[in-house]
Design a protein around this motif. Structure first.
Motif, PDB file in Angstrom:
ATOM      1  N   GLU A 215       1.536  75.149  21.733  1.00 20.98           N
ATOM      2  CA  GLU A 215       2.591  75.492  20.773  1.00 20.98           C
ATOM      3  C   GLU A 215       3.953  75.574  21.466  1.00 20.98           C
ATOM      4  O   GLU A 215       4.967  75.096  20.947  1.00 20.98           O
ATOM      5  CB  GLU A 215       2.273  76.833  20.110  1.00 20.98           C
ATOM      6  N   THR A 216       3.964  76.199  22.632  1.00 21.08           N
ATOM      7  CA  THR A 216       5.209  76.359  23.389  1.00 21.08           C
ATOM      8  C   THR A 216       5.773  75.009  23.812  1.00 21.08           C
ATOM      9  O   THR A 216       6.983  74.772  23.730  1.00 21.08           O
ATOM     10  CB  THR A 216       4.965  77.240  24.631  1.00 21.08           C
ATOM     11  N   ILE A 217       4.897  74.123  24.264  1.00 20.94           N
ATOM     12  CA  ILE A 217       5.334  72.798  24.698  1.00 20.94           C
ATOM     13  C   ILE A 217       5.880  71.993  23.522  1.00 20.94           C
ATOM     14  O   ILE A 217       6.916  71.322  23.636  1.00 20.94           O
ATOM     15  CB  ILE A 217       4.172  72.051  25.387  1.00 20.94           C
ATOM     16  N   TYR A 218       5.217  72.053  22.367  1.00 18.50           N
ATOM     17  CA  TYR A 218       5.698  71.340  21.182  1.00 18.50           C
ATOM     18  C   TYR A 218       7.098  71.795  20.801  1.00 18.50           C
ATOM     19  O   TYR A 218       7.969  70.984  20.444  1.00 18.50           O
ATOM     20  CB  TYR A 218       4.746  71.567  20.001  1.00 18.50           C
ATOM     21  N   GLU A 219       7.329  73.097  20.883  1.00 22.51           N
ATOM     22  CA  GLU A 219       8.649  73.640  20.551  1.00 22.51           C
ATOM     23  C   GLU A 219       9.719  73.123  21.509  1.00 22.51           C
ATOM     24  O   GLU A 219      10.818  72.748  21.092  1.00 22.51           O
ATOM     25  CB  GLU A 219       8.603  75.164  20.579  1.00 22.51           C
ATOM     26  N   ALA A 220       9.399  73.086  22.801  1.00 24.48           N
ATOM     27  CA  ALA A 220      10.355  72.587  23.797  1.00 24.48           C
ATOM     28  C   ALA A 220      10.639  71.108  23.591  1.00 24.48           C
ATOM     29  O   ALA A 220      11.777  70.655  23.726  1.00 24.48           O
ATOM     30  CB  ALA A 220       9.814  72.833  25.207  1.00 24.48           C
ATOM     31  N   CYS A 221       9.599  70.330  23.248  1.00 24.95           N
ATOM     32  CA  CYS A 221       9.781  68.895  23.015  1.00 24.95           C
ATOM     33  C   CYS A 221      10.700  68.630  21.825  1.00 24.95           C
ATOM     34  O   CYS A 221      11.543  67.724  21.854  1.00 24.95           O
ATOM     35  CB  CYS A 221       8.427  68.223  22.778  1.00 24.95           C
ATOM     36  N   SER A 222      10.550  69.433  20.773  1.00 25.72           N
ATOM     37  CA  SER A 222      11.377  69.217  19.586  1.00 25.72           C
ATOM     38  C   SER A 222      12.853  69.447  19.890  1.00 25.72           C
ATOM     39  O   SER A 222      13.718  68.806  19.301  1.00 25.72           O
ATOM     40  CB  SER A 222      10.920  70.141  18.451  1.00 25.72           C
ATOM     41  N   GLY A 223      13.146  70.335  20.832  1.00 22.19           N
ATOM     42  CA  GLY A 223      14.538  70.589  21.198  1.00 22.19           C
ATOM     43  C   GLY A 223      15.133  69.526  22.090  1.00 22.19           C
ATOM     44  O   GLY A 223      16.362  69.403  22.189  1.00 22.19           O
ATOM     45  N   ALA A 224      14.291  68.738  22.744  1.00 21.27           N
ATOM     46  CA  ALA A 224      14.777  67.721  23.688  1.00 21.27           C
ATOM     47  C   ALA A 224      15.049  66.382  23.026  1.00 21.27           C
ATOM     48  O   ALA A 224      15.640  65.490  23.640  1.00 21.27           O
ATOM     49  CB  ALA A 224      13.773  67.541  24.823  1.00 21.27           C
ATOM     50  N   GLY A 225      14.618  66.195  21.764  1.00 18.20           N
ATOM     51  CA  GLY A 225      14.811  64.907  21.098  1.00 18.20           C
ATOM     52  C   GLY A 225      14.001  63.826  21.778  1.00 18.20           C
ATOM     53  O   GLY A 225      12.839  64.019  22.122  1.00 18.20           O
ATOM     54  N   ASP A 226      14.645  62.670  21.996  1.00 11.53           N
ATOM     55  CA  ASP A 226      13.930  61.549  22.615  1.00 11.53           C
ATOM     56  C   ASP A 226      14.098  61.511  24.130  1.00 11.53           C
ATOM     57  O   ASP A 226      13.752  60.535  24.776  1.00 11.53           O
ATOM     58  CB  ASP A 226      14.388  60.226  21.997  1.00 11.53           C
ATOM     59  N   ARG A 227      14.622  62.570  24.714  1.00 13.27           N
ATOM     60  CA  ARG A 227      14.811  62.619  26.163  1.00 13.27           C
ATOM     61  C   ARG A 227      13.507  62.960  26.875  1.00 13.27           C
ATOM     62  O   ARG A 227      12.609  63.559  26.288  1.00 13.27           O
ATOM     63  CB  ARG A 227      15.841  63.686  26.536  1.00 13.27           C
ATOM     64  N   GLY A 228      13.450  62.618  28.154  1.00 13.35           N
ATOM     65  CA  GLY A 228      12.368  63.126  28.975  1.00 13.35           C
ATOM     66  C   GLY A 228      12.556  64.622  29.143  1.00 13.35           C
ATOM     67  O   GLY A 228      13.687  65.127  29.131  1.00 13.35           O
TER      68      GLY A 228
END
Length: 417
Positions: free
Chosen positions: A273-286
């Motif tokens: 869950e934590t990783i999904y949240e961080a990914c959503s904030g990064a957009g299409d960036r690594g």
């Protein structure tokens, strides 16, 4: 009259992204190119927005160039601006000052590098703009050089370009060219384009005193969006200030609260869950993420005994995601649930209480005795000592965790009979 300019700083071209470059050969090349890709996006933004000029407030390079190709790359990007009719004003900061190639670059005619001998003024008469600045003569500039910047040019929009650790904004940055917001505000300029501090900040809006932050985060100390500030000037005043995210790899430091989690599967679900949240904030960036596990949990002892198993499980989890994401580090900072001694009169309960009562110093003393015995049986040499030193910080906590886990296992086994 309306015009735009782009303010950026701390490009640190070809600087390594700490904690990533050595992790996998598969993406090492992409990590190595991160600062260049971000800079190319900056130049593209200036062209797309039809900026009149670009201001680069120092630390273009990252100390001594690893190869001259970094300089050639920078020169090629300046030629892109020249082809678009865009001027560039830049100064050298503390990292540039120690660079042996920076001052030797043959830059295009549209680029002005501010002198390191004294502050100077360049006027753009058709825009009624004056840009003031001074490069660092050496890395360690401890004087307040802003005091000697020229007076504002009457009737012009005045921009001061300054690489500085402005008081109150220094963070972990070296206190070079120190100054205060009050001093800059009273100098008479309309906009101060600052560099050196890697966190974006608007220190004042009357006049505008701005740190755009660095262009590309370089470690987990530099989390969140990174980029440059686009300034729109209308009739001699700042009409708009917009930050544009230009980073290509983003850093995140995420906390995973493991309080009350009972099973390894529960923990992995919380991490997901934590990783999904961080990914959503990064957009299409690594995304480069550091996960820190906190809270009181029954899983604490097992995590301390065998943290590598969890790292392997998290790595496997990341491999299933479509997002480009790397685990920079997994930090286990959990604690065991607090025990109520009066409610646990069993042998295992009393044993656990005695283990918990052992202070870190007592455990450390026991470990030192055992390490001395091991050291006596090892061959001479610094490597052996270095090997043993590596255990000192980790062993007491892991030994305590192992003892508590064994007590818990014994209690569980007894209960099952």
């Amino acid at each position: 009259m309306v015009f735009k300019f782009l303010h950026a700083a701390d490009l640190h071209l070809d600087s390594p992204l700490l904690g990533l470059a050595a992790k996998s050969a598969d993406y090492a090349a992409r990590v190595d190119r991160a600062s260049r890709d971000a800079f190319e996006k900056l130049i593209g933004l200036a062209i797309d927005e039809r900026c009149a000029f670009v201001v680069l407030a120092g630390d273009i390079f990252d100390g001594d160039l690893r190869n001259f190709e970094t300089g050639l790359f920078f020169m090629s990007q300046m030629r892109r601006l020249e082809a678009a009719g865009i001027r560039a004003f830049l100064l050298f900061g503390n990292h540039d000052a120690e660079n042996r190639f920076a001052s030797k670059l043959k830059l295009a005619s549209n680029v002005h590098v501010f002198s390191s001998k004294r502050a100077e003024t360049i006027a753009i008469d058709e825009l009624r703009v004056s840009v003031h600045g001074r490069s660092f003569p050496q890395r360690d500039v401890t004087d307040n050089i802003a005091r000697d910047y020229p007076a504002a040019v009457s009737g012009h929009f005045n921009i001061g370009v300054l690489h500085t650790a402005c008081q109150g904004s220094e963070s972990y940055h070296a206190p070079y060219a120190p100054c205060t917001v009050e001093q800059l505000a009273n100098h008479g300029y309309d906009y101060w384009a600052l560099g050196h501090v890697h966190a974006r900040a608007v220190l004042s809006t009357n006049p505008h005193i701005v740190y755009p932050g660095n262009l590309q985060g370089r470690s987990v100390r530099e989390t969140g969006p990174k980029g440059a500030t686009l300034v729109t000037v209308t009739d001699g005043g700042v009409a708009d200030l917009t930050h544009h995210d230009l980073d290509v790899i983003r850093w995140a430091l995420s906390t995973v609260d493991a309080t009350a989690l009972q099973t390894h599967a529960d923990l992995l679900a919380r991490i997901r869950e934590t990783i999904y949240e961080a990914c959503s904030g990064a957009g299409d960036r690594g995304l480069a993420i550091r996960l820190q596990l906190t809270g009181e949990t029954q899983l604490h002892h097992r995590l301390m005994i065998d943290p590598q198993s969890l790292r392997d499980d998290v790595a496997a989890l990341l491999a299933t995601l479509s997002h480009d994401i790397w685990l920079e580090k997994l930090v286990v900072a959990t604690a065991p649930p607090k025990r109520q001694e009066a409610l646990d009169p069993t042998v295992s309960g009393r044993l656990a209480s005695e283990i918990i009562r052992l202070s870190p110093e007592e455990v450390g003393a026991i470990i030192e005795v055992k390490l001395a015995e091991v050291r006596a049986k090892m061959p001479a040499g610094a490597r052996a000592q270095e090997f043993l030193d590596g255990f000192r910080d980790d062993i007491p906590d892991r030994a305590r965790a192992l003892a508590l886990a064994l007590v818990g296992d014994a209690e569980d086994g007894h209960a099952s009979h």
